[in-house]
Design an enzyme around this catalytic site. Sequence first.
Site, PDB file in Angstrom:
ATOM      1  CG  ASN A   1      -3.646  -2.623   6.774  1.00 29.87           C
ATOM      2  OD1 ASN A   1      -3.513  -2.210   5.628  1.00 29.87           O
ATOM      3  ND2 ASN A   1      -4.630  -3.420   7.130  1.00 29.87           N
TER       4      ASN A   1
ATOM      5  CG  HIS B   1      -5.259  -6.591  -0.490  1.00 28.85           C
ATOM      6  ND1 HIS B   1      -6.500  -6.614   0.099  1.00 28.85           N
ATOM      7  CD2 HIS B   1      -5.304  -7.477  -1.529  1.00 28.85           C
ATOM      8  CE1 HIS B   1      -7.270  -7.479  -0.563  1.00 28.85           C
ATOM      9  NE2 HIS B   1      -6.570  -8.019  -1.551  1.00 28.85           N
TER      10      HIS B   1
ATOM     11  CE  LYS C   1      -3.830  -2.426   2.245  1.00 23.89           C
ATOM     12  NZ  LYS C   1      -4.927  -2.346   3.243  1.00 23.89           N
TER      13      LYS C   1
ATOM     14  CD  GLU D   1      -8.490  -9.444  -4.186  1.00 17.54           C
ATOM     15  OE1 GLU D   1      -7.334  -9.784  -3.849  1.00 17.54           O
ATOM     16  OE2 GLU D   1      -9.389  -9.196  -3.360  1.00 17.54           O
TER      17      GLU D   1
ATOM     18  CE1 TYR E   1      -9.434  -2.772   0.594  1.00 13.37           C
ATOM     19  CE2 TYR E   1      -8.641  -0.972  -0.790  1.00 13.37           C
ATOM     20  CZ  TYR E   1      -8.391  -2.062   0.027  1.00 13.37           C
ATOM     21  OH  TYR E   1      -7.097  -2.460   0.291  1.00 13.37           O
TER      22      TYR E   1
END
Length: 143
Positions: A114, A117, A11, A128, A51
């Site tokens: 965080n 993913h 991220k 994905e 998301y």
Amino acid sequence: MKGTKTLTIIKPGAISNEYIGPILARVNSAGFHIAAMKLFKFTRTQAENFYAIHRERPFYASLVEFMTSGPVVVAMLEKENAVEDYRKLIGATDPSKAEEGTIRKLYAESIERNAVHGSDSNENAEIECDFFFAKCERFSNFE
Ligand code: GDP
């Protein structure tokens, strides 16, 4: 083959902290093969769709803002039992609850920022990986 692939995203926070190398080193050390990988920047619409399941949650707007704030690294990882083993390697969503030695414990800044993913099911891993990588961009040990 089922159960051999997962999709990871490093991220934006981890990219700006220059953690690409350290994170990928852990991915390889844990036995994952990097079958496809690129730098990528989400458009707002792409991040909203990715998301979409969290659309009603209070953090949705902030999460979309964060995920579009800079480039990410996306990679298709391969290993037997890839989804489950990768979720173990990255640790809990909230880094304060993640086990010692996990990627999120080591490199996350907060529950939102965080670090990485990881797909949460084999079905989502397929969806994905198909979203990010064409067949000619994959160098699979299994397909
Ligand atoms: P994951 O599968 O462990 O990534 O967790 P989820 O699918 O539940 O959430 C998706 C992403 O939304 C997480 O990785 C975080 O970046 C973010 N997120 C999840 N829960 C929260 C929260 O309570 N607050 C905020 N600000 N972000 C969250």
